[in-house]
Design a protein around this motif. Structure first.
Motif, mmCIF file in Angstrom:
data_model
loop_
_atom_site.group_PDB
_atom_site.id
_atom_site.type_symbol
_atom_site.label_atom_id
_atom_site.label_comp_id
_atom_site.label_asym_id
_atom_site.label_seq_id
_atom_site.Cartn_x
_atom_site.Cartn_y
_atom_site.Cartn_z
ATOM 1 N N TRP A 97 0.838 -1.209 0.000
ATOM 2 C CA TRP A 97 0.000 0.000 0.000
ATOM 3 C C TRP A 97 0.874 1.261 0.000
ATOM 4 C CZ3 TRP A 97 -5.377 0.397 -0.212
ATOM 5 C CH2 TRP A 97 -6.082 -0.796 -0.131
ATOM 6 N N GLY A 98 2.125 1.129 0.442
ATOM 7 C CA GLY A 98 3.059 2.261 0.373
ATOM 8 C C GLY A 98 2.679 3.433 1.258
ATOM 9 N N TYR A 99 2.178 3.143 2.457
ATOM 10 C CA TYR A 99 1.798 4.232 3.362
ATOM 11 C C TYR A 99 3.029 4.948 3.910
ATOM 12 C CZ TYR A 99 -2.851 2.052 3.681
ATOM 13 O OH TYR A 99 -4.082 1.529 3.408
ATOM 14 N N LYS A 100 2.827 6.162 4.381
ATOM 15 C CA LYS A 100 3.844 6.885 5.151
ATOM 16 C C LYS A 100 3.162 7.460 6.374
ATOM 17 C CE LYS A 100 7.368 8.558 2.084
ATOM 18 N NZ LYS A 100 7.454 9.528 1.012
ATOM 19 N N THR A 101 3.894 7.521 7.474
ATOM 20 C CA THR A 101 3.334 8.178 8.664
ATOM 21 C C THR A 101 3.404 9.683 8.463
ATOM 22 O OG1 THR A 101 5.450 8.449 9.800
ATOM 23 C CG2 THR A 101 4.303 6.347 10.113
ATOM 24 N N VAL A 102 2.705 10.414 9.315
ATOM 25 C CA VAL A 102 2.940 11.864 9.342
ATOM 26 C C VAL A 102 4.275 12.104 10.054
ATOM 27 C CG1 VAL A 102 0.542 12.598 9.247
ATOM 28 C CG2 VAL A 102 1.562 12.087 11.472
ATOM 29 N N THR A 103 4.785 13.318 9.957
ATOM 30 C CA THR A 103 6.055 13.685 10.589
ATOM 31 C C THR A 103 6.018 13.348 12.080
ATOM 32 O OG1 THR A 103 6.377 15.433 9.002
ATOM 33 C CG2 THR A 103 7.552 15.666 11.090
ATOM 34 N N GLN A 104 7.062 12.651 12.528
ATOM 35 C CA GLN A 104 7.154 12.267 13.941
ATOM 36 C C GLN A 104 8.042 13.286 14.670
ATOM 37 O OE1 GLN A 104 5.384 9.188 15.213
ATOM 38 N NE2 GLN A 104 4.470 10.199 13.443
ATOM 39 N N LEU A 111 15.014 10.157 8.889
ATOM 40 C CA LEU A 111 14.218 9.868 7.694
ATOM 41 C C LEU A 111 13.771 11.169 7.024
ATOM 42 C CD1 LEU A 111 11.944 6.937 8.967
ATOM 43 C CD2 LEU A 111 14.319 6.899 8.188
ATOM 44 N N ASN A 112 13.585 11.123 5.733
ATOM 45 C CA ASN A 112 13.117 12.314 5.017
ATOM 46 C C ASN A 112 11.824 12.810 5.652
ATOM 47 O OD1 ASN A 112 15.081 12.477 2.835
ATOM 48 N ND2 ASN A 112 14.236 10.486 2.222
ATOM 49 N N ASP A 113 11.792 14.069 5.972
ATOM 50 C CA ASP A 113 10.626 14.725 6.590
ATOM 51 C C ASP A 113 10.178 14.055 7.893
ATOM 52 O OD1 ASP A 113 10.484 16.528 4.421
ATOM 53 O OD2 ASP A 113 9.405 14.991 3.262
ATOM 54 N N GLN A 114 11.082 13.282 8.485
ATOM 55 C CA GLN A 114 10.769 12.545 9.729
ATOM 56 C C GLN A 114 9.494 11.701 9.566
ATOM 57 O OE1 GLN A 114 12.789 16.136 12.217
ATOM 58 N NE2 GLN A 114 11.106 15.091 13.234
ATOM 59 N N GLN A 115 9.349 11.166 8.366
ATOM 60 C CA GLN A 115 8.175 10.324 8.079
ATOM 61 C C GLN A 115 8.635 8.897 7.801
ATOM 62 O OE1 GLN A 115 6.597 12.791 4.761
ATOM 63 N NE2 GLN A 115 4.700 12.738 5.925
ATOM 64 N N ALA A 116 8.039 7.953 8.518
ATOM 65 C CA ALA A 116 8.418 6.553 8.303
ATOM 66 C C ALA A 116 7.622 5.974 7.149
ATOM 67 C CB ALA A 116 8.134 5.749 9.555
ATOM 68 N N ALA A 117 8.335 5.269 6.255
ATOM 69 C CA ALA A 117 7.611 4.470 5.263
ATOM 70 C C ALA A 117 6.944 3.334 6.036
ATOM 71 C CB ALA A 117 8.584 3.921 4.236
ATOM 72 N N TRP A 118 5.719 3.020 5.684
ATOM 73 C CA TRP A 118 4.930 2.061 6.471
ATOM 74 C C TRP A 118 4.328 1.009 5.542
ATOM 75 C CZ3 TRP A 118 0.649 1.745 10.374
ATOM 76 C CH2 TRP A 118 1.139 1.864 11.684
ATOM 77 N N PRO A 119 5.131 0.004 5.166
ATOM 78 C CA PRO A 119 4.604 -0.984 4.219
ATOM 79 C C PRO A 119 3.463 -1.814 4.812
ATOM 80 C CG PRO A 119 6.698 -1.694 5.134
ATOM 81 C CD PRO A 119 6.472 -0.299 5.630
ATOM 82 N N ARG A 120 2.504 -2.139 3.989
ATOM 83 C CA ARG A 120 1.406 -3.077 4.308
ATOM 84 C C ARG A 120 1.100 -3.829 3.032
ATOM 85 N NH1 ARG A 120 0.542 -4.530 9.013
ATOM 86 N NH2 ARG A 120 2.751 -4.138 8.987
ATOM 87 N N GLY A 121 0.920 -5.115 3.116
ATOM 88 C CA GLY A 121 0.700 -5.921 1.917
ATOM 89 C C GLY A 121 -0.614 -5.599 1.220
ATOM 90 N N LYS A 122 -0.539 -5.431 -0.109
ATOM 91 C CA LYS A 122 -1.753 -5.228 -0.924
ATOM 92 C C LYS A 122 -1.704 -6.287 -2.017
ATOM 93 C CE LYS A 122 -4.111 -1.571 -3.480
ATOM 94 N NZ LYS A 122 -3.918 -0.267 -4.136
ATOM 95 N N VAL A 123 -2.058 -7.504 -1.639
ATOM 96 C CA VAL A 123 -1.836 -8.655 -2.503
ATOM 97 C C VAL A 123 -2.503 -9.843 -1.796
ATOM 98 C CG1 VAL A 123 0.418 -9.038 -1.324
ATOM 99 C CG2 VAL A 123 0.070 -10.009 -3.576
ATOM 100 N N LEU A 124 -2.801 -10.917 -2.521
ATOM 101 C CA LEU A 124 -3.323 -12.108 -1.844
ATOM 102 C C LEU A 124 -2.276 -12.548 -0.806
ATOM 103 C CD1 LEU A 124 -4.829 -14.141 -4.836
ATOM 104 C CD2 LEU A 124 -6.093 -13.025 -2.982
ATOM 105 N N GLY A 125 -2.695 -12.776 0.411
ATOM 106 C CA GLY A 125 -1.749 -13.073 1.501
ATOM 107 C C GLY A 125 -1.446 -11.829 2.331
ATOM 108 N N GLY A 126 -1.802 -10.650 1.792
ATOM 109 C CA GLY A 126 -1.648 -9.402 2.551
ATOM 110 C C GLY A 126 -0.214 -9.188 2.995
ATOM 111 N N SER A 127 -0.041 -8.728 4.214
ATOM 112 C CA SER A 127 1.308 -8.410 4.694
ATOM 113 C C SER A 127 2.162 -9.674 4.825
ATOM 114 C CB SER A 127 1.236 -7.650 6.018
ATOM 115 O OG SER A 127 0.536 -6.436 5.810
ATOM 116 N N SER A 128 1.524 -10.845 4.927
ATOM 117 C CA SER A 128 2.336 -12.071 5.001
ATOM 118 C C SER A 128 2.964 -12.400 3.645
ATOM 119 C CB SER A 128 1.519 -13.264 5.512
ATOM 120 O OG SER A 128 0.644 -13.747 4.519
ATOM 121 N N SER A 129 2.529 -11.697 2.596
ATOM 122 C CA SER A 129 3.165 -11.917 1.297
ATOM 123 C C SER A 129 4.366 -11.011 1.093
ATOM 124 C CB SER A 129 2.156 -11.701 0.156
ATOM 125 O OG SER A 129 1.249 -12.774 0.139
ATOM 126 N N ILE A 130 4.606 -10.075 2.030
ATOM 127 C CA ILE A 130 5.800 -9.220 1.901
ATOM 128 C C ILE A 130 6.617 -9.216 3.188
ATOM 129 C CG2 ILE A 130 4.685 -7.720 0.201
ATOM 130 C CD1 ILE A 130 4.500 -5.547 2.385
#
Ligand SMILES: Cc1cc2nc3c(=O)[nH]c(=O)nc-3n(C[C@H](O)[C@H](O)[C@H](O)COP(=O)(O)OP(=O)(O)OC[C@H]3O[C@@H](n4cnc5c(N)ncnc54)[C@H](O)[C@@H]3O)c2cc1C
Length: 605
Positions: A97-104, A111-130
């Motif tokens: 899904w390619g989420y990012k947090t807001v600035t921490q 991290l750039n802009d103090q924002q963490a990249a926040w991966p979540r699976g968008k696929v069959l198997g969801g996050s267990s597929s990544i």
């Protein structure tokens, strides 16, 4: 794909050979049971074919007359995703899904802009597929606390144990002790530490530090073990592989992919249907559920859909002109995540995985022909759980040994959103493909900083705001520093020292005013705030709890409060963190939930 090629086979003939062999051995072929469009009505509609959704779907359809639809926003997993060592390269692809947090404010300074990249699976198997494949149940005490402290009836360790056992097929290198599951769908293999001087050294150092070596899943509360992973015959073993794939094609199961649920539809207080949008065509359709709708959209997706559908904090919903179905202030609140501090260790002996070893013809052959070698492992070789102090018995500190030092800058800097200078000093040998080294990820298991997920728009295509509030509680800083010190102490003890291990102290510009030494707590705090990244384990945004607990969104049977016909089954319902990565515990929750759903369906008829 460009990133993957740069990691593995940059312009080499070996690469070409590997791709051909890989395509031959791993290509899954077209998947039966996936439908273009769903029917108008089913007994059960499950939203999200991730870790939990896959489990629930299998249990509801296998050997029953239930008709079930499972809806997934993503598509089918790519063949490359089955190669365990390549997990990181799946982030920021279409499977994420390619989420990012807001600035921490208090963390993520590197991290750039103090924002963490926040991966979540968008696929069959969801996050267990990544995900990184680590299989940990958590400590017994975690579940006893769910029952005693959080008021979740019948969720003690004794209650959940049979469901862990039911879910897994554990292959141990030692004599089986009987407390594990051996016939379930989810394969669990154990890393062979005798093959890795670094893993052996890590475990021996842990023993020298007074920790037991054994099984952290159901046996030891505290101690260390060779990593257990969801890897089977050299391949990633996801929720999809384990649970959903074997039942695809059954006449009572329909699967739709590349389809997002945009809203739940209620008749009075009963959830009766789901509005879905087929992404490639833009078609919108309503699908009815005769018995129940199950939300398995994960820690971000489930609160997101509830809020879009009018279940959440009344004021927030009203301000976005979303009609309120049930006022539940806790929806999206109480978010927990573990923060990892990667600590880099130089090695003077050739004992780690390096990018050049991965790319060698021998390793390619080993993997694609025999299903073995470094590509067949996740790189995470050992785990350790320890208390804050010697007088405590509570699991608090967590270390993961990732036996690879020459991490690829193109991939790792990007997937965490590191600034260039912070990445370079965190991973000083990333430019050198053959440099030996390893990383220990140090974290605090039961962080107290609580974050939130909320909407800024009623438009389902607008991602919700993710604010984890990392390191806002003093306890989290203290606990993280303790974990970092423990990692440094282990590296100094004889079993690791004899491999020529030396801790690298990063030279962050943000921390230049402090003494760069493990003895300066201000430097260590600054290191954690600058170099720390997400632990990838967000949970608790729709917590389970007792009826009188205003922080709970679902009851002990995971039914959403204030409405009927709606249940949540995924990581969002965890009332508190488990002592380790959560995937195995989410599978356990889903195994349990499937029984609740079947029992309630019988009692309703
Ligand atoms: C990079 C990474 C590494 C990790 N490593 C580990 C590890 O080593 N060990 C471990 O135990 N855990 C690990 N985790 C965490 C673990 O993978 C997750 O906690 C777990 O998979 C979550 O399961 P879930 O069922 O709650 O959600 P998910 O598996 O995320 O499933 C949610 C599903 O719902 C779908 N969805 C969401 N919204 C919609 C919508 N509106 N309509 C239709 N479908 C929708 C999503 O696409 C997804 O498939 C890792 C996670 C990541 C991202």
């Amino acid at each position: 794909m460009i990133q993957i090629s740069s990691l593995l086979w940059k312009g080499s003939l070996v690469g070409l050979l590997a791709v051909i062999l890989g395509a031959f051995f791993l290509w899954p072929g077209s998947t039966p049971g996936i439908k273009e469009f769903p029917q108008a009505e089913y007994d059960f509609v499950i939203i999200g074919a991730g870790t939990a959704g896959s489990v629930v779907a299998r249990r509801l359809v296998e050997g029953t007359n239930n008709s079930v639809l499972i809806i997934e926003a993503g598509g089918e997993p790519s063949w490359i995703s089955s190669i365990p060592l390549l997990s990181p390269s799946l982030q920021m692809t279409s499977a994420d899904w390619g989420y990012k947090t807001v600035t921490q404010a208090r963390a993520m300074w590197g991290l750039n802009d103090q924002q963490a990249a926040w991966p979540r699976g968008k696929v069959l198997g969801g996050s267990s597929s990544i995900y990184y494949l680590i299989h940990t149940w958590g400590a017994k005490q975690d579940f006893n606390d769910w029952e005693k402290k959080k008021g979740c009836t019948d969720w003690s360790f004794q209650n959940v144990l049979p469901f862990f056992q039911k879910s897994e097929a554990f292959t141990s290198r030692k004599k089986q002790t009987g407390h594990r599951g051996y016939k379930g769908p989810l394969h669990v293999s154990e890393f062979d530490a005798s093959q890795s001087p670094v893993a052996k050294g890590f475990l021996e150092s842990a023993r020298d530090a007074g920790l037991d070596i054994g099984d952290l899943n159901g046996e030891l509360e505290l101690g260390a073990m060779p990593c257990q992973s969801n890897i089977h015959q050299g391949k990633r073993w996801t929720g999809f592989q384990a649970y959903l794939k074997p039942v695809l094609g059954l006449p009572n199961l329909d699967v739709v992919i590349e389809t997002v649920a945009t809203r739940l539809i209620f008749e009075g207080k009963r959830a009766t249907a789901v509005e879905i949008l087929k992404i490639p065509t833009g078609d919108v359709q309503h699908v009815r559920a005769r018995k129940e709708i199950i939300l398995s959209l994960g820690t971000v997706g489930s609160p997101h859909l509830l809020l879009l559908s009018g279940i959440g904090p009344q004021k927030d919903l009203e301000s976005l002109k979303i009609p309120v179905v049930a006022s539940i202030p806790a929806v999206g609140q109480g978010l927990l995540d573990q923060l990892n501090v990667p600590m880099y260790f130089h090695l003077s002996r050739p004992a780690s995985i390096t990018t050049s070893k991965v790319r060698s013809l021998g390793q390619m052959w080993n993997y694609f022909v025999k299903g073995k070698g470094v590509l067949a492992e996740s790189g995470i070789e050992a785990l350790l759980r320890a208390p804050m102090s010697q007088s405590s018995l509570d699991p608090a500190l967590f270390l993961m040994l990732f036996n690879m030092g020459s991490v690829n800058a193109d991939i790792f800097a990007k997937i965490a959103n590191f600034k260039d200078d912070a990445f370079r000093t965190s991973f000083p040998d990333s430019h050198n493909d053959s440099k030996e080294g390893f990383i220990i990820l140090a974290s605090c298991l039961h962080a107290r900083s609580r974050g939130e997920i909320y909407l800024t728009s009623s438009d389902p295509s607008v991602a919700p705001v993710i604010d984890p509030h990392y390191l806002e509680e003093d306890y989290d800083v203290k606990c993280t520093i303790q974990a970092m010190k423990l990692a440094a102490r282990l590296a100094k003890s004889e079993p690791l020292r004899r491999l020529g291990v030396k801790l690298h102290l990063p030279d962050y510009s943000e921390c230049s005013q402090y003494n760069q030494t493990m003895r300066d707590p201000r430097y260590l705090e600054c290191w954690a705030r600058t170099g720390g990244i997400t632990g990838y384990h967000p949970m608790s945004t729709c917590r389970m709890g007792s009826d009188d607990n205003p922080d709970s969104v679902v009851d002990s049977k995971l039914r959403v409060r204030g409405v009927k016909g709606l249940r949540i089954v995924d990581g969002s319902v965890f009332p508190s963190q488990t002592s380790g990565p959560p995937n195995a515990a989410i599978v356990m929750v889903a195994e349990r939930a499937a029984e609740f759903i079947m029992e309630d369906a019988v009692s309703d008829t």
